[in-house]
Every structure is written in structure tokens, then in C-alpha cells.
Write an enzyme that holds these catalytic residues in place. Structure first.
Site, short mmCIF file in Angstrom:
data_model
loop_
_atom_site.label_atom_id
_atom_site.label_comp_id
_atom_site.label_asym_id
_atom_site.label_seq_id
_atom_site.Cartn_x
_atom_site.Cartn_y
_atom_site.Cartn_z
N HIS A 50 26.33 -40.50 -37.76
CA HIS A 50 26.14 -40.60 -36.30
C HIS A 50 24.86 -41.36 -36.00
O HIS A 50 23.88 -40.80 -35.51
CB HIS A 50 26.12 -39.21 -35.67
CG HIS A 50 27.45 -38.55 -35.66
ND1 HIS A 50 27.81 -37.58 -36.57
CD2 HIS A 50 28.53 -38.72 -34.86
CE1 HIS A 50 29.05 -37.17 -36.33
NE2 HIS A 50 29.51 -37.85 -35.30
N HIS A 66 27.63 -46.41 -36.02
CA HIS A 66 28.82 -45.73 -35.50
C HIS A 66 29.02 -46.09 -34.03
O HIS A 66 30.15 -46.37 -33.59
CB HIS A 66 28.69 -44.22 -35.67
CG HIS A 66 29.70 -43.42 -34.90
ND1 HIS A 66 31.06 -43.46 -35.18
CD2 HIS A 66 29.56 -42.58 -33.84
CE1 HIS A 66 31.71 -42.67 -34.33
NE2 HIS A 66 30.83 -42.13 -33.50
N HIS A 84 27.81 -43.00 -26.35
CA HIS A 84 28.53 -41.73 -26.41
C HIS A 84 27.93 -40.73 -27.39
O HIS A 84 28.18 -39.53 -27.28
CB HIS A 84 30.00 -41.97 -26.77
CG HIS A 84 30.23 -42.20 -28.23
ND1 HIS A 84 29.94 -43.39 -28.87
CD2 HIS A 84 30.73 -41.38 -29.20
CE1 HIS A 84 30.24 -43.29 -30.14
NE2 HIS A 84 30.72 -42.08 -30.38
N ASP A 101 36.61 -43.57 -31.14
CA ASP A 101 35.61 -42.71 -31.75
C ASP A 101 36.00 -42.25 -33.15
O ASP A 101 35.13 -42.09 -34.03
CB ASP A 101 35.38 -41.50 -30.85
CG ASP A 101 34.24 -40.63 -31.30
OD1 ASP A 101 33.30 -41.15 -31.93
OD2 ASP A 101 34.27 -39.41 -31.03
#
EC number: 3.1.4.53
Length: 564
Positions: free
Chosen positions: A290, A294, A332, A448
Site C-alpha cells: 500500500h 499501488h 484512495h 483496486d
């Protein structure tokens, strides 16, 4: 069960096979499948003493997902009017939650006849899903209309469509750990693979001048790679390498240019550049998964999906919606710590306390995005929008970020399939806001977790990164004597192939098929199937550890380096 003398108890109704209710052979009804219109006739119902009593029964189909019938409703005419049959139906607040597994396989009030195309879609949470029935109130009696209303209420209740963890193979503890953590809330120490995890980050100053690389425009190798930025085979790891770990800044500026975001927001390019630099700086480089790579990968997938929708002449997104989708994708997971939301709850993190253990991480990602953006005029990409436009853009960005919360995965999937799951995807006008929301949520969800549908080399690298991040969490949980969210994600014992197989089977497969049928990108399914087969092969060969798997892979991101 006794009719009409005895009121059925709830446990006599819920999860009962039809064979326990009827003496009559129901194969004629059940075999009619999707083509069934209705059944109206006499069937023999079994009483408690096993004797049969003839009753007039009407069977009508109801479509819970899509346009084809998925369930059958059995409407009994009670002889003699000796009781109010409707009142005996299970009430939503009383019915046991999570009972779908047995209800799907022929229960008293509904029988699933869904096709195998999306075999687990009915496991979704359909609390507010509008149900479409091939019958109308006009051709029903008043009692039948009341009965249908009651059954529809029953079908829509949340517990009926909650995921059934008992369907996961009990001999696969790694898959059980992973999928169980993905789909359950923090009360059972859940974790998740998607965009769900973050802790508070100290120091959110916007050090714009020191963040933006000085030679951003001077690297032809980067510009050459970015020419392929809308290809599904785009090498995000190569971009990570040649931008010195600033892939979000470079990829983001390319996406903003391609989709005319500067003009849409009426903002100078330098403001967007500064915004991307600040957002990227608040992704944690120490995270193996993360991190800003990403984020850039999700943004790239979002751009690829928007392009495909445009190529198909599907007027589903205007320029502002495209811009907000790209912004949501970029931000996000901002300020993600590499630890799950369950970890935050278990460790009494201030964010878990602030958000009452509910949607902690996504709420933080959305909040920190706007805190950073609005906190410095130099990076405020929204400052030239009028109030109503800004309000709408903010709402869209927040909704898309929150949609990446995996505990609502099946709910979002089922609602999407309900609208777009027909044989011919329906056209959508800009006025259909609810439909637009469903589409945008699915877009960012698929982007995602698209790793299993990428080329194999990239899929395996992403699997390595997420496994390492989970391993580090388990290590810290052991060190701090915290509850271990996923005990099988222990670096000494974990089988990486099994974790990926379970993730694809229970999360990715149905979602990718639903999205691909809407957007028409067959490469998603092709790559997913190739990767799934490879993980199965590794599992059969006993290739389980990260070291064993990586030893079999060529290094990622070296293609352009070797050509210098």
C-alpha cells in the site's frame, strides 16, 4: 408442520428443504427453470404427523438479481381461514442471520434458481436492492399482494445475503483466514487485501517545493513508457524504478493530460502537479504493497477502464466524473500504514476510536485527502469550482473511496449485477444518478484489486508485496501481544499460492466476470485464468514460500533499463 391447526414456528420454516414441506413431487416446477411463469394448483403438504393435506398453492417467480427469475415464492391458500398465514412468516428482525446457504438449496419460502454464470453473486448483501418481479399487484388478490410484499421484505433483509464462510473449504486455513478477514468487520479481528487500512500520520505539511522532482520533464525514457499508460499491460514497476519511486506524480500528470482534467477543474497544471506530489508524499514508502505504486496502478487501471467505456460509446461518465474518478483512484489509500483496520481496532489506535471502529480506514483516506487539498491554496485543485460543482465532486470522490471497503463487497457487486447483469448491458443516461454511482463504485473496486487480472509477471510481484505486508503485520502482532488477525500469514508457514487461489475463487472471479461483461475487456478474464492456473500449479508442486516463488520469476521492471 401442521396446517391449518397449528401456527408454524420459525425454526420449522427457515432452512427447511422443500421435500420436508411437501409430499407432492416438485420436480416439474423446479425443472422449469428460468422459463417458469407460474404454477397454480393443488399440492399435498406434509403435516407434523407426516400425514398429507391437499392445499391450493400458487408459485410465482421473483428476480432478485438481473431480469431472470432467481427465486420461487410459494403462496398457500389456507383452508377455512383459521389463521393469518402472512403473520406466521418470519420477520426480518427475528430471522437468523447468515441462513442463505440452506435457503438457497430449497427452503420453505424461496428456492434459488440462479444460473452458474455468477454462482456466488446471491451471497451479496442486498439490503436496498430493488426487486423486479414478473408479476404485478394488479393481477393478484389483496391477500396475495400482502404476501408478496412480506416475502420481498424477507428476501431483501441484510442477513439473508450475508457471505457464507462455511462454503470455504475447511481444509484450507489460509484461504479461510484471508477471505474471512476480508469480508468481516473489526469485531472478529478482520483484515483485508483492498484499500482498507491506515493509521494516523504525524505531520501533514505540504512541502511542495521539496517534493516535486526537479527534472520531471527531462527524462525521455519516462515519456516513452508513459505513451503506453492506457495499455492493460502497462509496466507500473518499471515506472516506479525509473521515476525514483515517484510513479504517482508522473502517471497522474499523464492521466490528467489525457483526460483533460486541467480544463475540467479550471486549474493550472502546476497546481495539479503540486497536489499529486503532496498526495504521493503521504503514501508510506516503507509499505511493500500500500504505497504510491499501488495508487498509481489503481489510477492507471481507472484510466484504462474510462478509455474502454468511451471506445464503446457508452455515455456513462462526463468529464467531471472522469476527473473525480481519477482523483479518487490516486488518493484512495493515502496515509496507509501497511496495517489492517483490525490492527487499528485491536491496538486502540486513535483513528479507530475517532470512527467508532466503522469504516475507519476509508474514512481516513477520504478525510486526509480533503484536509491536505483544502489546507494549502497552492495544491487546492478544487479552488476554481463553483460551490455546487465542488459539492458534487467531493461527494463522488468520497463515495468512490468508501466503496473500496471490502466488507461491503458483495453488496456492491450484487447491486451492480442487478442493473447491468442482463445479456445486453443497458444504456444509461446522465440523469440516472443511482446507476452512475453503482458503475463508479464497481470501477474503482475492480481497479483496486485488479492484480490477479494483470499479466502473470505483475500478478506475482503484487502477490509478493501484499504477502510481505501481511507478514510484517503478523510479526508486529506477535511482538506486541495483540490478537493475530490472520495467523496463517506467518512468513515461516504461509502458502502464497493457496492465499491467491482463495482470493481469486471467492472475491475476484465473480466480480471480474460481471465487470468484463459490462466493459468488454476479455483480457481481464484471460489473465485471471492464466494466473489462477499458475497458482494451482505452484500449489500442486509444493512451491509455497515467497523465496521459492520469486526464484522462478524474471525480475520485474528491467525491460527499459537493459536498453539504456
Amino acid at each position: 408442520m401442521s396446517f391449518p391447526c397449528t401456527t408454524p414456528k420459525q425454526d420449522e420454516i427457515i432452512s427447511k428443504p422443500l421435500a420436508d414441506i411437501f409430499v407432492s413431487d416438485l420436480s416439474t416446477i423446479s425443472e422449469q427453470g428460468k422459463s417458469i411463469k407460474e404454477f397454480d394448483g393443488i399440492l399435498t403438504v406434509r403435516r407434523k404427523n407426516q400425514e398429507g393435506i391437499p392445499m391450493h398453492v400458487r408459485v410465482v417467480p421473483v428476480a432478485c438479481i438481473g431480469s431472470a427469475p432467481t427465486h420461487l415464492i410459494f403462496n398457500f391458500d389456507i383452508p377455512g381461514g383459521q389463521m393469518d398465514f402472512i403473520a406466521t412468516l418470519p420477520q426480518p428482525k427475528e430471522a437468523p442471520r447468515g441462513s442463505l446457504h440452506s435457503v438457497r438449496r430449497c427452503s420453505f419460502d424461496v428456492r434459488s434458481i440462479a444460473s452458474d454464470g455468477l454462482r456466488r453473486t446471491s451471497l451479496a448483501k442486498l439490503t436496498s436492492l430493488p426487486l423486479e418481479a414478473p408479476i404485478t399487484k394488479e393481477n393478484c388478490s389483496a391477500d396475495e399482494a400482502r404476501l408478496i410484499d412480506k416475502v420481498l421484505e424477507f428476501l431483501k433483509r441484510e442477513g439473508l445475503y450475508s457471505p457464507q464462510m462455511k462454503e470455504i473449504r475447511t481444509d484450507d486455513p489460509i484461504a479461510t483466514d484471508l477471505i474471512g478477514a476480508l469480508l468481516t468487520g473489526p469485531s472478529v479481528y478482520s483484515s483485508r487485501r483492498s484499500s482498507n487500512d491506515s493509521i494516523i500520520r504525524t505531520g501533514t505539511s505540504t512541502r511542495t517545493a521539496s517534493i516535486v522532482p526537479a527534472k520531471m520533464k527531462a527524462n525521455p525514457i519516462i515519456m516513452e513508457l508513459l505513451e503506453e499508460s492506457l495499455s492493460w499491460d502497462f509496466d507500473i514497476f518499471k515506472l516506479e524504478e525509473i521515476t525514483d519511486y515517484h510513479p504517482l506524480l508522473y502517471l497522474g500528470m499523464e492521466m490528467f493530460r489525457r483526460f483533460d482534467v486541467f480544463a475540467t477543474l479550471n486549474i493550472d497544471e502546476n497546481v495539479c502537479k503540486a497536489w499529486l506530489a503532496v498526495i504521493e508524499a503521504h503514501y508510506h514508502k516503507s509499505n511493500t504493497y500500500h504505497n504510491s505504486t499501488h495508487a498509481a496502478d489503481v489510477m492507471q487501471a481507472t484510466g484504462a477502464f474510462i478509455t474502454q467505456l468511451s471506445n464503446r460509446d457508452m455515455m456513462v461518465m462526463d468529464r467531471m466524473e472522469e476527473a473525480t474518478a481519477l482523483i479518487a483512484a490516486a488518493a484512495h489509500d493515502v496515509d496507509h500504514p501497511g496495517r489492517s483496520s483490525a490492527f487499528l481496532c485491536n491496538s486502540n489506535n486513535p483513528l479507530a476510536i475517532l470512527y467508532n471502529d466503522l469504516t475507519v480506514l476509508e474514512s481516513h483516506h477520504a478525510a486526509i485527502t480533503f484536509k491536505l487539498t483544502l489546507g494549502d491554496d497552492k495544491i487546492n485543485i478544487f479552488k476554481n469550482l463553483d460551490k455546487e460543482t465542488y459539492k458534487s465532486a467531493r461527494s463522488t470522490i468520497i463515495d468512490m473511496i468508501l466503496a473500496t471497503e471490502m466488507t461491503r463487497h458483495f453488496e456492491h457487486l450484487a447491486k451492480f449485477v442487478s442493473v447491468f447483469g442482463g445479456e445486453e448491458p443497458r444504456e444509461m443516461s446522465q440523469s440516472e444518478e443511482e446507476t452512475s454511482i453503482l458503475m463508479r463504485r464497481m470501477l474503482i473496486k475492480v481497479a483496486d484489486v485488479s492484480n490477479p487480472a494483470r499479466p502473470m509477471q505483475y500478478c506475482i510481484e503484487w502477490a509478493r508485496r501484499i504477502a510481505e505486508e501481511y507478514f510484517m503485520q503478523t510479526d508486529e502482532e506477535k511482538q506486541r501481544h495483540l490478537p493475530i488477525v490472520m495467523p496463517m500469514f506467518d512468513r515461516a508457514t504461509c502458502s502464497i499460492p493457496k492465499s491467491q487461489i482463495g482470493f481469486i475463487e471467492y472475491i475476484i472471479q465473480d466480480m471480474m466476470h460481471a465487470w468484463e461483461s459490462f466493459i468488454d475487456m476479455p483480457q481481464l478474464i484471460t489473465y485471471m485464468q492464466i494466473n489462477y492456473s499458475q497458482w494451482k500449479k505452484y500449489d500442486e508442486q509444493g512451491v509455497n514460500t515467497l523465496a521459492d516463488i520469486m526464484a522462478k520469476q524474471p525480475p520485474v521492471g528491467n525491460k527499459l533499463t537493459n536498453s539504456k
